[in-house]
Design a protein around this motif. Structure first.
Motif, PDB file in Angstrom:
ATOM      1  N   SER A   1      54.113  39.906  33.575  1.00  0.00           N
ATOM      2  CA  SER A   1      53.446  38.608  33.505  1.00  0.00           C
ATOM      3  C   SER A   1      53.004  38.141  34.892  1.00  0.00           C
ATOM      4  O   SER A   1      53.667  38.402  35.894  1.00  0.00           O
ATOM      5  CB  SER A   1      54.411  37.584  32.898  1.00  0.00           C
ATOM      6  N   ILE A   2      51.873  37.435  34.926  1.00  0.00           N
ATOM      7  CA  ILE A   2      51.352  36.811  36.142  1.00  0.00           C
ATOM      8  C   ILE A   2      51.301  35.308  35.887  1.00  0.00           C
ATOM      9  O   ILE A   2      50.803  34.867  34.849  1.00  0.00           O
ATOM     10  CB  ILE A   2      49.940  37.334  36.488  1.00  0.00           C
ATOM     11  N   GLU A   3      51.845  34.538  36.796  1.00  0.00           N
ATOM     12  CA  GLU A   3      51.829  33.072  36.665  1.00  0.00           C
ATOM     13  C   GLU A   3      50.391  32.559  36.718  1.00  0.00           C
ATOM     14  O   GLU A   3      49.572  33.062  37.498  1.00  0.00           O
ATOM     15  CB  GLU A   3      52.628  32.423  37.801  1.00  0.00           C
TER      16      GLU A   3
ATOM     17  N   ASP B   1      44.744  31.035  42.023  1.00  0.00           N
ATOM     18  CA  ASP B   1      44.591  31.216  43.472  1.00  0.00           C
ATOM     19  C   ASP B   1      43.992  32.577  43.803  1.00  0.00           C
ATOM     20  O   ASP B   1      43.099  32.686  44.646  1.00  0.00           O
ATOM     21  CB  ASP B   1      45.936  31.068  44.182  1.00  0.00           C
ATOM     22  N   TRP B   2      44.490  33.619  43.152  1.00  0.00           N
ATOM     23  CA  TRP B   2      44.031  34.963  43.470  1.00  0.00           C
ATOM     24  C   TRP B   2      42.580  35.204  43.043  1.00  0.00           C
ATOM     25  O   TRP B   2      41.846  35.895  43.749  1.00  0.00           O
ATOM     26  CB  TRP B   2      44.958  35.995  42.836  1.00  0.00           C
ATOM     27  N   VAL B   3      42.162  34.648  41.916  1.00  0.00           N
ATOM     28  CA  VAL B   3      40.754  34.801  41.516  1.00  0.00           C
ATOM     29  C   VAL B   3      39.851  34.074  42.508  1.00  0.00           C
ATOM     30  O   VAL B   3      38.804  34.592  42.904  1.00  0.00           O
ATOM     31  CB  VAL B   3      40.517  34.324  40.065  1.00  0.00           C
ATOM     32  N   ASN B   4      40.246  32.880  42.944  1.00  0.00           N
ATOM     33  CA  ASN B   4      39.460  32.178  43.958  1.00  0.00           C
ATOM     34  C   ASN B   4      39.400  32.984  45.256  1.00  0.00           C
ATOM     35  O   ASN B   4      38.339  33.097  45.878  1.00  0.00           O
ATOM     36  CB  ASN B   4      40.024  30.777  44.205  1.00  0.00           C
ATOM     37  N   ASP B   5      40.524  33.562  45.662  1.00  0.00           N
ATOM     38  CA  ASP B   5      40.550  34.417  46.853  1.00  0.00           C
ATOM     39  C   ASP B   5      39.644  35.632  46.662  1.00  0.00           C
ATOM     40  O   ASP B   5      38.928  36.044  47.578  1.00  0.00           O
ATOM     41  CB  ASP B   5      41.972  34.895  47.153  1.00  0.00           C
TER      42      ASP B   5
ATOM     43  N   ARG C   1      35.467  25.982  43.673  1.00  0.00           N
ATOM     44  CA  ARG C   1      36.823  26.453  43.392  1.00  0.00           C
ATOM     45  C   ARG C   1      37.157  26.265  41.911  1.00  0.00           C
ATOM     46  O   ARG C   1      36.919  25.218  41.326  1.00  0.00           O
ATOM     47  CB  ARG C   1      37.835  25.691  44.249  1.00  0.00           C
ATOM     48  N   LEU C   2      37.720  27.303  41.324  1.00  0.00           N
ATOM     49  CA  LEU C   2      38.158  27.256  39.933  1.00  0.00           C
ATOM     50  C   LEU C   2      39.552  26.640  39.899  1.00  0.00           C
ATOM     51  O   LEU C   2      40.402  26.973  40.723  1.00  0.00           O
ATOM     52  CB  LEU C   2      38.164  28.657  39.342  1.00  0.00           C
ATOM     53  N   GLU C   3      39.799  25.732  38.945  1.00  0.00           N
ATOM     54  CA  GLU C   3      41.050  24.974  38.914  1.00  0.00           C
ATOM     55  C   GLU C   3      41.932  25.279  37.704  1.00  0.00           C
ATOM     56  O   GLU C   3      43.076  24.885  37.666  1.00  0.00           O
ATOM     57  CB  GLU C   3      40.748  23.466  38.937  1.00  0.00           C
ATOM     58  N   SER C   4      41.365  25.968  36.716  1.00  0.00           N
ATOM     59  CA  SER C   4      42.103  26.223  35.478  1.00  0.00           C
ATOM     60  C   SER C   4      41.853  27.658  35.023  1.00  0.00           C
ATOM     61  O   SER C   4      40.785  28.220  35.302  1.00  0.00           O
ATOM     62  CB  SER C   4      41.626  25.241  34.401  1.00  0.00           C
ATOM     63  N   VAL C   5      42.806  28.232  34.296  1.00  0.00           N
ATOM     64  CA  VAL C   5      42.601  29.584  33.774  1.00  0.00           C
ATOM     65  C   VAL C   5      41.473  29.626  32.749  1.00  0.00           C
ATOM     66  O   VAL C   5      40.929  30.696  32.473  1.00  0.00           O
ATOM     67  CB  VAL C   5      43.894  30.184  33.173  1.00  0.00           C
ATOM     68  N   GLU C   6      41.096  28.488  32.218  1.00  0.00           N
ATOM     69  CA  GLU C   6      40.018  28.430  31.234  1.00  0.00           C
ATOM     70  C   GLU C   6      38.638  28.214  31.875  1.00  0.00           C
ATOM     71  O   GLU C   6      37.623  28.282  31.183  1.00  0.00           O
ATOM     72  CB  GLU C   6      40.288  27.316  30.212  1.00  0.00           C
TER      73      GLU C   6
ATOM     74  N   LEU D   1      43.754  41.169  41.216  1.00  0.00           N
ATOM     75  CA  LEU D   1      44.944  40.470  40.722  1.00  0.00           C
ATOM     76  C   LEU D   1      46.154  41.398  40.684  1.00  0.00           C
ATOM     77  O   LEU D   1      47.263  41.008  41.065  1.00  0.00           O
ATOM     78  CB  LEU D   1      44.699  39.881  39.332  1.00  0.00           C
ATOM     79  N   MET D   2      45.945  42.627  40.246  1.00  0.00           N
ATOM     80  CA  MET D   2      47.040  43.590  40.197  1.00  0.00           C
ATOM     81  C   MET D   2      47.596  43.830  41.609  1.00  0.00           C
ATOM     82  O   MET D   2      48.817  43.845  41.801  1.00  0.00           O
ATOM     83  CB  MET D   2      46.559  44.897  39.573  1.00  0.00           C
ATOM     84  N   SER D   3      46.707  43.981  42.566  1.00  0.00           N
ATOM     85  CA  SER D   3      47.136  44.199  43.944  1.00  0.00           C
ATOM     86  C   SER D   3      47.960  43.022  44.460  1.00  0.00           C
ATOM     87  O   SER D   3      49.020  43.214  45.067  1.00  0.00           O
ATOM     88  CB  SER D   3      45.913  44.416  44.841  1.00  0.00           C
TER      89      SER D   3
END
Length: 168
Positions: A17-19, A25-29, A101-106, A123-125
């Motif tokens: 699982s990924i929080e 944060d990681w997708v924005n990065d 910046r994206l703020e939600s998983v949706e 994300l995996m990395s």
């Protein structure tokens, strides 16, 4: 495509699982890491007077194209957040803007679906670094970078990717 879809795919490949907060944060990065070429393009038109100073939009990153009366125009000056033209005329500016910046998983990610797999690898990395698995993380980061590099020579035509032959 949204963060949740990328997160689910990464979780499936990692079998863990990924929080949500980490995924956001990681997708924005990741989007930042991919560089401004994937950031949104915006347009603005205006009638300008010669020598007048115009303030660029707050989200301005770089000029993509500038035309004067429908023709390419290169005689402009940009300093800090200001734009100056030596000639009067009607101008159309296409510019690269900051990625919001994206703020939600949706939140929807306004990128081609071709970017999903490299984003999953990113994300995996990140998750593997967090777990202390540095060597495996480096493998996925390398695959992310290779995927982005491959996409630089791939474009979409009629919503399908195809490779463009180029000489570098």
């Amino acid at each position: 495509m949204n963060i949740a879809e990328i997160k689910v795919r990464a979780e499936q490949l990692l079998s863990e699982s990924i929080e949500d907060t980490d995924a956001i944060d990681w997708v924005n990065d990741c989007i930042h890491e991919m560089g401004e070429k994937v950031w949104p393009e915006k347009n603005m038109s205006f009638v300008a007077e010669a020598g007048h100073v115009y303030i660029l939009p707050n989200d301005f990153v770089s000029v993509i194209a500038l035309t004067k009366d429908g023709r390419p125009y290169r005689r402009y000056i940009i300093r800090n957040d200001k734009l100056i033209f030596p000639d009067s005329g009607t101008y159309d500016l296409a510019y690269r803007s900051y990625f919001k910046r994206l703020e939600s998983v949706e939140d929807e990610i306004s990128l081609s679906p071709m970017y999903m797999l490299p984003m999953v690898k990113y994300l995996m990395s990140c998750q593997l670094v967090q777990n202390g698995e540095v060597e495996m993380s480096m493998k996925w980061e390398s695959e992310f970078r290779q995927g982005i590099s491959d996409l630089k020579s791939t474009v979409e035509y009629k919503n399908k990717p195809f490779r463009v032959k180029t000489n570098f």
